[in-house]
Design an enzyme around this catalytic site. Structure first.
Site, mmCIF file in Angstrom:
data_model
loop_
_atom_site.group_PDB
_atom_site.id
_atom_site.type_symbol
_atom_site.label_atom_id
_atom_site.label_comp_id
_atom_site.label_asym_id
_atom_site.label_seq_id
_atom_site.Cartn_x
_atom_site.Cartn_y
_atom_site.Cartn_z
ATOM 1 N N ASP A 8 0.882 -1.158 0.000
ATOM 2 C CA ASP A 8 0.000 0.000 0.000
ATOM 3 C C ASP A 8 0.931 1.221 0.000
ATOM 4 O OD1 ASP A 8 -2.351 1.643 0.504
ATOM 5 O OD2 ASP A 8 -1.530 1.866 2.524
ATOM 6 N N ASP A 10 0.007 5.116 0.971
ATOM 7 C CA ASP A 10 -0.177 6.084 2.061
ATOM 8 C C ASP A 10 -0.088 5.393 3.427
ATOM 9 O OD1 ASP A 10 -0.813 8.256 0.238
ATOM 10 O OD2 ASP A 10 -2.799 7.375 -0.004
#
Ligand code: BG6
Ligand code: MG
Length: 227
Positions: A8, A10
């Site tokens: 991922d 952020d």
């Protein structure tokens, strides 16, 4: 066998999760609704419009679709103005060493993010060139916890779900990784997530445990015809 790690963006590779929080906080203040870190936890991993709903649910006003679009656009403008100062120093602790170790071991590196700003963030932080595959909010119809983003990343990497490890900081992301049939390493805001296969405060804390993580893929995923 572990062949691909899907990160991922952020809150896992880059500290932009904090910038999302600040931009939404400003929108909430403008609307006069309370907004804190626990609200922000529920925005992790989900799309911009779904994140907006977390802010609006505390308002007594009913917003038209047009008003919602305008608020989402304003949030994105605020967020993007903060991105203009973003550089390689926003890359989180342990990330560069982890990427280097995985590169040495021949692992395919991928990003699976709900953010439509992901490609630009990867460029600004100089992570883009290190990634073999990038699937962002621009490529998907459903955001996490739907597994689409991770399934697409695995497909583009040319590997099977059981050969992938997802690294996530969001509960919705952990759920998406498991729904994709992948193992999940949870960090940051998801570090205590019971659904994850591995849990660490950050990638720096995970550093000494990678041999065990690789071994877990050997144990539970025998190759067809092996043994
Ligand atoms: C995710 C964030 O990575 O991207 C969410 O965790 C955010 O909080 C989502 O809503 C969409 O981001 P963007 O940049 O497309 O508004
Ligand atoms: Mg995240």
């Amino acid at each position: 066998m572990l062949k691909c790690v899907i990160f991922d963006l952020d809150g896992v590779l880059v500290s932009t999760d904090e910038l999302h929080y600040r931009a939404w906080k400003a929108i909430a203040a403008k609307l006069g609704v309370p907004f804190d870190r626990s609200d922000n936890m529920r925005q992790r991993g989900v799309s911009r419009m779904e994140s907006l709903e977390v802010v609006l649910e505390k308002s007594s006003h009913t917003f038209t679709e047009q008003e919602k679009q305008a608020l989402a656009q304003e949030k994105n403008e605020r967020y993007r103005s903060m991105l203009s100062g973003l550089g390689p120093d926003a890359v989180l602790e342990g990330v560069c060493d982890t990427l280097a170790m995985l590169e040495r071991r021949g692992i395919v590196l991928a990003v699976g993010s709900s953010s439509r700003n992901a490609p630009e963030i990867l460029e600004r932080t100089k992570l883009a060139d290190r990634m073999d595959v990038v699937v962002s909010g621009l490529d998907i119809t459903h955001s996490k916890p739907h597994p689409e983003v991770f399934c697409k990343a695995g497909q583009r990497a040319g590997v099977l779900p059981r050969e992938c490890l997802v690294v996530e900081d969001a509960a919705t992301g952990v759920q998406a990784g498991k729904a994709a049939g992948m193992k999940v390493l949870a960090v940051g805001a998801a570090k205590d997530n019971a659904q994850a296969d591995f849990r660490f405060a950050d990638l720096s804390e995970a550093q000494s445990s990678w041999n065990g993580i690789f071994a877990a893929f050997e144990d539970s995923c025998p190759e067809p015809g092996a043994g």
